[in-house]
Design a protein around this motif. Structure first.
Motif, short mmCIF file in Angstrom:
data_model
loop_
_atom_site.label_atom_id
_atom_site.label_comp_id
_atom_site.label_asym_id
_atom_site.label_seq_id
_atom_site.Cartn_x
_atom_site.Cartn_y
_atom_site.Cartn_z
N TYR A 438 0.80 -1.11 0.29
CA TYR A 438 0.01 0.04 -0.21
C TYR A 438 0.83 1.33 -0.08
N THR A 439 1.98 1.10 -0.29
CA THR A 439 3.01 2.24 -0.25
C THR A 439 2.74 3.15 -1.42
N ASP A 440 2.10 2.99 -2.59
CA ASP A 440 1.95 3.71 -3.60
C ASP A 440 0.82 4.85 -3.02
N GLU A 441 -0.12 4.38 -2.21
CA GLU A 441 -1.22 5.23 -1.76
C GLU A 441 -0.57 6.11 -0.71
N LEU A 442 0.63 5.72 -0.13
CA LEU A 442 1.12 6.65 0.80
C LEU A 442 2.07 7.76 0.01
N TYR A 443 2.69 7.39 -1.04
CA TYR A 443 3.43 8.31 -2.06
C TYR A 443 2.48 9.04 -2.67
N ALA A 444 1.42 8.70 -3.06
CA ALA A 444 0.01 9.66 -3.69
C ALA A 444 -0.16 10.77 -2.75
N LEU A 445 -0.39 10.45 -1.47
CA LEU A 445 -0.57 11.45 -0.38
C LEU A 445 0.42 12.55 -0.23
N ARG A 446 1.66 12.27 -0.41
CA ARG A 446 2.79 13.07 -0.28
C ARG A 446 2.97 13.94 -1.76
N SER A 447 2.66 13.27 -2.65
CA SER A 447 2.63 13.98 -3.97
C SER A 447 1.56 15.03 -3.84
N ASN A 448 0.41 14.70 -3.61
CA ASN A 448 -0.63 15.47 -3.48
C ASN A 448 -0.31 16.68 -2.51
N ILE A 449 0.29 16.41 -1.46
CA ILE A 449 0.62 17.65 -0.38
C ILE A 449 1.61 18.57 -1.33
N HIS A 450 2.33 18.07 -1.87
CA HIS A 450 3.39 18.76 -2.96
C HIS A 450 2.69 19.70 -3.88
N LEU A 451 1.64 19.12 -4.39
CA LEU A 451 0.82 19.93 -5.31
C LEU A 451 0.32 21.08 -4.56
N VAL A 452 -0.43 20.70 -3.44
CA VAL A 452 -1.15 21.89 -2.64
C VAL A 452 0.00 22.96 -2.62
N ARG A 453 0.95 22.44 -2.11
CA ARG A 453 1.91 23.47 -1.65
C ARG A 453 2.52 24.48 -2.92
N LYS A 454 2.76 23.82 -4.12
CA LYS A 454 2.85 24.69 -5.53
C LYS A 454 1.63 25.66 -5.45
N LYS A 455 0.61 25.12 -5.38
CA LYS A 455 -0.63 25.82 -5.54
C LYS A 455 -0.56 27.22 -4.49
N LEU A 456 0.00 27.06 -3.44
CA LEU A 456 -0.17 28.02 -2.43
C LEU A 456 0.98 28.77 -2.56
N GLN A 457 2.15 28.20 -3.20
CA GLN A 457 3.24 29.23 -3.52
C GLN A 457 2.84 30.21 -4.79
N ARG A 458 2.14 29.57 -5.90
CA ARG A 458 1.45 30.46 -6.90
C ARG A 458 0.54 31.69 -6.36
N ALA A 459 -0.13 31.17 -5.28
CA ALA A 459 -0.92 32.36 -4.69
C ALA A 459 -0.15 33.41 -4.14
N ASP A 460 0.72 32.74 -3.34
CA ASP A 460 1.62 33.83 -2.54
C ASP A 460 2.30 34.67 -3.40
N ALA A 461 2.68 34.12 -4.70
CA ALA A 461 3.62 35.26 -5.73
C ALA A 461 2.57 36.23 -6.24
N THR A 462 1.28 35.62 -6.47
CA THR A 462 0.35 36.72 -7.10
C THR A 462 0.11 37.86 -5.88
N THR A 463 0.09 37.42 -4.83
CA THR A 463 -0.44 38.55 -3.68
C THR A 463 0.75 39.52 -3.61
N GLU A 464 1.91 38.89 -3.70
CA GLU A 464 3.05 39.94 -3.69
C GLU A 464 3.12 40.79 -4.81
#
Length: 464
Positions: A438-464
């Motif tokens: 079931y490690t593939d599902e664990l890596y999928a969670l960590r990958s999705n966390i990374h995607l949300v972080r990128k989305k937050l970074q873009r939002a933060d850059a737009t605000t600046e």
């Protein structure tokens, strides 16, 4: 501890937790079935036998010895005889007992409370008499006096012989104690011959005192019903001056009384060399059955039936090999265990396994089959339950991740706090332990966390 071992133990733990409710249900059903079926017999049962040195007493000792091989203690309860045994069975004071056919009148409740384990052997009516008494009592009377009684017989040596119950009028006869069942049987036989018992001098001594009185000349005749294995029978058949009454009407007796069987003691059967008896002797014989109380455990009944096959199955004076035990001439309902045990050999499992193991399997297999039939469909939920338990450790963090993403989409300006929440979520995700499959599902969670972080970074850059 290596990672592989840790992951294996983790997988086993999850599997046990998933299977746990299923196993508890199976164990519960087995415990309920065990309580309901009560497969293990008691270790102690009581068998009513008879007077000391009687055939019942000897047979009881053999049953006790055989059942002791399987760990069952048979307590032998001496009694006055067949009628007493039936009385004890009716009162529930014994589990089993030897009961002779025609012992007493049947009661309606007998069929509800008692059952037969089959006919074991025949017990001829032995009417031993003194030859000098026969000469004195049967040859008396003026010559030419007409009589409606059958004439006394003559043996080959000229001795006067007794051949009819009507000839007993005026004799001193011992018919045994009331508990033996013989008094009741003799009353029936005398009544069929239109003989008033009051015309006989009847006594009610036990077998041993009666035999001593007969040998001492204090009695003219004694009557008892017993298997030929009885020591008293063996001794009296070979005692000079003591004769055995012949029943030439034995077939007629058996037609009048269903519990009687005509039998023949062949010439020379007792002693071929001494030619004892010197001629065939016709006798009538009630059949003796082993009677049990219906509360007796089925496994105990099975052991008694098997022991009966061993004890009574050989050839004898009045039977051929394997003729007894049988299911004929029974006045009570036949036990199901007797029907199976007499008709068939010992069960297959009992030939190779200890009795208690074989008995447990034999009595539980049907229930176990039903439980398995119930549990197999239910077992299909175990794999999905196991998968759900493992994945739930991963999926529960998606709720928090989804909440962070929605706050980004809604324009939450506290980006630092959101970055910290994502960092904390990522740390927790790194500590999640799951089976390798079931490690593939664990890596999928960590990958999705990374995607949300990128989305937050873009939002933060737009605000600046």
């Amino acid at each position: 501890m290596s990672k592989n071992i840790r992951y294996t133990l983790l997988s086993l733990r999850d599997l046990l937790v998933s299977v746990g409710p299923f196993l508890l249900l199976a164990v519960g059903l087995l415990a309920l079935a065990y309580w309901w079926l009560d497969p293990n017999p008691p270790k102690r049962v009581t068998l009513a036998t008879g007077p000391a040195q009687s055939a019942y007493d000897e047979f009881g000792k053999r049953y006790a010895k055989i059942l002791a091989e399987d760990g069952i203690e048979v307590v032998l309860l001496p009694s006055q005889g067949s009628a007493h045994n039936l009385h004890l069975l009716r009162k529930g004071e014994v589990d089993l007992g030897f009961v002779q056919g025609g012992t007493s009148e049947e009661r309606p409740e007998d069929e509800e409370n008692l059952e037969s384990l089959g006919s074991l052997f025949v017990e001829p009516v032995w009417l031993f008499y003194r030859e000098d008494a026969a000469r004195k009592l049967l040859d008396a009377g003026p010559p030419g006096t007409p009589s409606t009684k059958p004439q006394a017989g003559k043996a080959s040596d000229g001795q006067t012989t007794l051949n009819s119950l009507t000839q007993l009028e005026g004799w001193r006869v011992n018919t045994g104690t009331p508990g033996s069942g013989i008094p009741n049987l003799m009353n029936k036989l005398l009544a069929s011959n239109k003989v008033d018992p009051s015309t006989l001098k009847i006594s009610a001594l036990e077998q041993t005192p009666a035999t001593m009185a007969l040998l001492a000349g204090e009695l003219d005749a004694i009557v008892f019903a017993s298997a030929p294995e009885s020591l008293m029978v063996q001794m009296l058949l070979q005692t000079p001056g003591i004769a055995l009454m012949d029943f030439p009407q034995s077939e007629a007796y058996s037609r009048r009384f269903s519990f009687l069987t005509p039998v023949v003691l062949p010439r020379g059967m007792v002693d071929l060399a001494a030619n004892i008896p010197p001629h065939d002797v016709r006798l009538v014989a009630p059949t003796t059955a082993l009677i049990s109380h219906k509360g007796t455990h089925p496994a105990v009944l099975q052991l008694f039936v098997q022991a009966g096959n061993r004890i009574h199955g050989s050839a004898g004076w009045f039977k051929r090999a394997r003729e007894y035990p049988n299911l004929a001439n029974n006045e009570l309902p036949i036990s199901a265990e007797a029907e199976r045990g007499i008709k068939n050999d010992k069960p297959f499992l009992q030939r190779y396994l200890p009795f208690w193991v074989a008995n447990l399997v034999e009595r539980m297999w049907l229930v176990m089959g039903i439980i398995i039939a119930i549990m197999l469909p239910l077992s299909r939920i175990v794999p999905p339950l196991y998968a759900f338990r493992v994945r739930s450790r991963i999926f529960r963090w998606y709720g928090q991740l989804r909440d962070i993403e929605q706050r980004i989409d809604n324009g939450d300006t506290d980006h630092q706090a959101l970055f910290q929440e994502l960092r904390n979520l990522e740390i927790r995700a790194e500590k999640i332990s799951v089976p390798l499959s079931y490690t593939d599902e664990l890596y999928a969670l960590r990958s999705n966390i990374h995607l949300v972080r990128k989305k937050l970074q873009r939002a933060d850059a737009t605000t600046e």
